[in-house]
Design a protein around this motif. Sequence first.
Motif, PDB file in Angstrom:
ATOM      1  N   TYR A 211       8.774  12.999  55.408  1.00 38.50           N
ATOM      2  CA  TYR A 211       7.466  12.555  54.923  1.00 38.50           C
ATOM      3  C   TYR A 211       6.349  13.518  55.320  1.00 38.50           C
ATOM      4  O   TYR A 211       5.190  13.318  54.954  1.00 38.50           O
ATOM      5  N   ASP A 212       6.656  14.564  56.084  1.00 37.73           N
ATOM      6  CA  ASP A 212       5.639  15.475  56.605  1.00 37.73           C
ATOM      7  C   ASP A 212       5.328  16.546  55.557  1.00 37.73           C
ATOM      8  O   ASP A 212       6.014  17.565  55.469  1.00 37.73           O
ATOM      9  N   GLU A 213       4.259  16.332  54.797  1.00 42.84           N
ATOM     10  CA  GLU A 213       3.923  17.263  53.719  1.00 42.84           C
ATOM     11  C   GLU A 213       3.408  18.594  54.237  1.00 42.84           C
ATOM     12  O   GLU A 213       3.357  19.576  53.484  1.00 42.84           O
ATOM     13  N   SER A 214       3.019  18.645  55.518  1.00 47.75           N
ATOM     14  CA  SER A 214       2.598  19.930  56.086  1.00 47.75           C
ATOM     15  C   SER A 214       3.798  20.814  56.398  1.00 47.75           C
ATOM     16  O   SER A 214       3.662  22.026  56.590  1.00 47.75           O
ATOM     17  N   LEU A 215       4.979  20.210  56.433  1.00 47.85           N
ATOM     18  CA  LEU A 215       6.206  20.934  56.741  1.00 47.85           C
ATOM     19  C   LEU A 215       7.041  21.182  55.501  1.00 47.85           C
ATOM     20  O   LEU A 215       7.594  22.271  55.317  1.00 47.85           O
ATOM     21  N   LEU A 216       7.137  20.174  54.643  1.00 44.21           N
ATOM     22  CA  LEU A 216       8.011  20.235  53.480  1.00 44.21           C
ATOM     23  C   LEU A 216       7.263  19.822  52.219  1.00 44.21           C
ATOM     24  O   LEU A 216       6.500  18.854  52.231  1.00 44.21           O
ATOM     25  N   SER A 217       7.516  20.534  51.128  1.00 42.08           N
ATOM     26  CA  SER A 217       7.020  20.073  49.843  1.00 42.08           C
ATOM     27  C   SER A 217       7.818  18.854  49.420  1.00 42.08           C
ATOM     28  O   SER A 217       8.918  18.598  49.926  1.00 42.08           O
ATOM     29  N   LEU A 218       7.281  18.087  48.485  1.00 42.03           N
ATOM     30  CA  LEU A 218       7.988  16.899  48.015  1.00 42.03           C
ATOM     31  C   LEU A 218       9.331  17.276  47.399  1.00 42.03           C
ATOM     32  O   LEU A 218      10.337  16.591  47.616  1.00 42.03           O
ATOM     33  N   TYR A 252      15.087   6.652  55.459  1.00 45.36           N
ATOM     34  CA  TYR A 252      14.421   7.927  55.179  1.00 45.36           C
ATOM     35  C   TYR A 252      14.843   8.457  53.810  1.00 45.36           C
ATOM     36  O   TYR A 252      14.013   8.924  53.022  1.00 45.36           O
ATOM     37  N   ILE A 253      16.137   8.369  53.530  1.00 43.86           N
ATOM     38  CA  ILE A 253      16.676   8.933  52.294  1.00 43.86           C
ATOM     39  C   ILE A 253      16.167   8.174  51.068  1.00 43.86           C
ATOM     40  O   ILE A 253      15.633   8.764  50.125  1.00 43.86           O
ATOM     41  N   LEU A 254      16.333   6.870  51.073  1.00 42.82           N
ATOM     42  CA  LEU A 254      15.995   6.072  49.897  1.00 42.82           C
ATOM     43  C   LEU A 254      14.478   6.034  49.665  1.00 42.82           C
ATOM     44  O   LEU A 254      14.022   6.019  48.521  1.00 42.82           O
ATOM     45  N   THR A 255      13.702   6.023  50.750  1.00 49.13           N
ATOM     46  CA  THR A 255      12.243   6.036  50.598  1.00 49.13           C
ATOM     47  C   THR A 255      11.775   7.365  50.017  1.00 49.13           C
ATOM     48  O   THR A 255      10.909   7.404  49.133  1.00 49.13           O
ATOM     49  N   THR A 256      12.343   8.461  50.481  1.00 45.11           N
ATOM     50  CA  THR A 256      11.974   9.779  49.960  1.00 45.11           C
ATOM     51  C   THR A 256      12.304   9.890  48.478  1.00 45.11           C
ATOM     52  O   THR A 256      11.546  10.475  47.701  1.00 45.11           O
ATOM     53  N   LEU A 257      13.418   9.314  48.071  1.00 46.91           N
ATOM     54  CA  LEU A 257      13.832   9.369  46.669  1.00 46.91           C
ATOM     55  C   LEU A 257      13.162   8.296  45.817  1.00 46.91           C
ATOM     56  O   LEU A 257      13.229   8.350  44.585  1.00 46.91           O
ATOM     57  N   SER A 258      12.527   7.318  46.473  1.00 46.48           N
ATOM     58  CA  SER A 258      11.840   6.224  45.759  1.00 46.48           C
ATOM     59  C   SER A 258      12.771   5.512  44.789  1.00 46.48           C
ATOM     60  O   SER A 258      12.412   5.261  43.626  1.00 46.48           O
ATOM     61  N   ILE A 259      13.969   5.188  45.259  1.00 42.71           N
ATOM     62  CA  ILE A 259      14.902   4.481  44.389  1.00 42.71           C
ATOM     63  C   ILE A 259      15.125   3.067  44.913  1.00 42.71           C
ATOM     64  O   ILE A 259      15.102   2.823  46.119  1.00 42.71           O
ATOM     65  N   SER A 260      15.368   2.159  44.016  1.00 38.91           N
ATOM     66  CA  SER A 260      15.578   0.755  44.351  1.00 38.91           C
ATOM     67  C   SER A 260      17.034   0.525  44.738  1.00 38.91           C
ATOM     68  O   SER A 260      17.903   1.383  44.532  1.00 38.91           O
ATOM     69  N   SER A 261      17.304  -0.660  45.260  1.00 33.54           N
ATOM     70  CA  SER A 261      18.685  -1.009  45.590  1.00 33.54           C
ATOM     71  C   SER A 261      19.543  -1.063  44.326  1.00 33.54           C
ATOM     72  O   SER A 261      20.727  -0.727  44.349  1.00 33.54           O
ATOM     73  N   GLU A 262      18.921  -1.447  43.206  1.00 31.58           N
ATOM     74  CA  GLU A 262      19.661  -1.481  41.939  1.00 31.58           C
ATOM     75  C   GLU A 262      20.040  -0.065  41.495  1.00 31.58           C
ATOM     76  O   GLU A 262      21.155   0.176  41.021  1.00 31.58           O
TER      77      GLU A 262
END
Length: 275
Positions: A211-218, A252-262
């Motif tokens: 989530y650190d945008e100063s370190l990594l691009s999206l 961390y993984i699922l939040t970064t990808l913004s994907i639902s459980s479905e």
Amino acid sequence: MNRLLSETDTAKLLKSLTLPALPAVLSELRAAQSREASGAELAKIIGRDLGLSAAVLKTANSPSFAAGKLDSLNDALHFLGTANLDSVVTGVALKRALPLPPILGMFWEESTRIAAIAAMLAQRWRMVRPDQAYLFCLFRDCGIPVLTQRFPSYVNTLARAMTNPARFIEIEQKSRATSHVVVGYLLARTWFLPELLAQAILYHHDFEQLYDESLLSLDSARLIALARLAEHLMQTRQRHEADPHWVDIQDYILTTLSISSEAYDDAAELVEAMS
């Protein structure tokens, strides 16, 4: 954690390692692509290397790209397109440049399977470019065979690190004063991969930093997350093995990808069907 090396440290590390140089055929191919050369010229460049030609055709026909039964290099190049062609040729060149000692077993086969899953999910979810997802998965751990070639006893370090992924880089650093992520980052830079891929290689064990945008691009963060999700799905849905470390990183993984459980369940079914 900032893993970037100073110029002095980089020079010192490169002096102690032997990184494979950018293959001439890849350099020539990229130059031709930059001037928008015709498909026939690209085919001619690749066609000079019969092994590379066969590997490109085989990859285009593989489940990674699902072309079906292409019979000629020209057909494969037309099907793949410019971006995919660069990723495929770069991936083939990487495997050829880093032959594996027996101890690493199915390293490239597993990397390729993960790459195929990540590319498929990238195409489905349209969050990162599929060709970049594919290439990142191949380069993600390329520092491991480099270190194994240079330091045969590195396999002992690797065995310890693999039992404790949260301390993987720390264990490497204590043993070798470097890590496979730094070596992979340097190789990516040497081969002129896009910076977003190089950064993703450097930080792909730092899930807390996604989530650190100063370190990594999206895009870099998404590549890291997508590759780890692809690895998880390969392990649990194709091999039907446990992934004991998933519970610690899945948020961390699922939040970064913004994907639902479905969406996750849908992806799991697709991957299972690929096996």
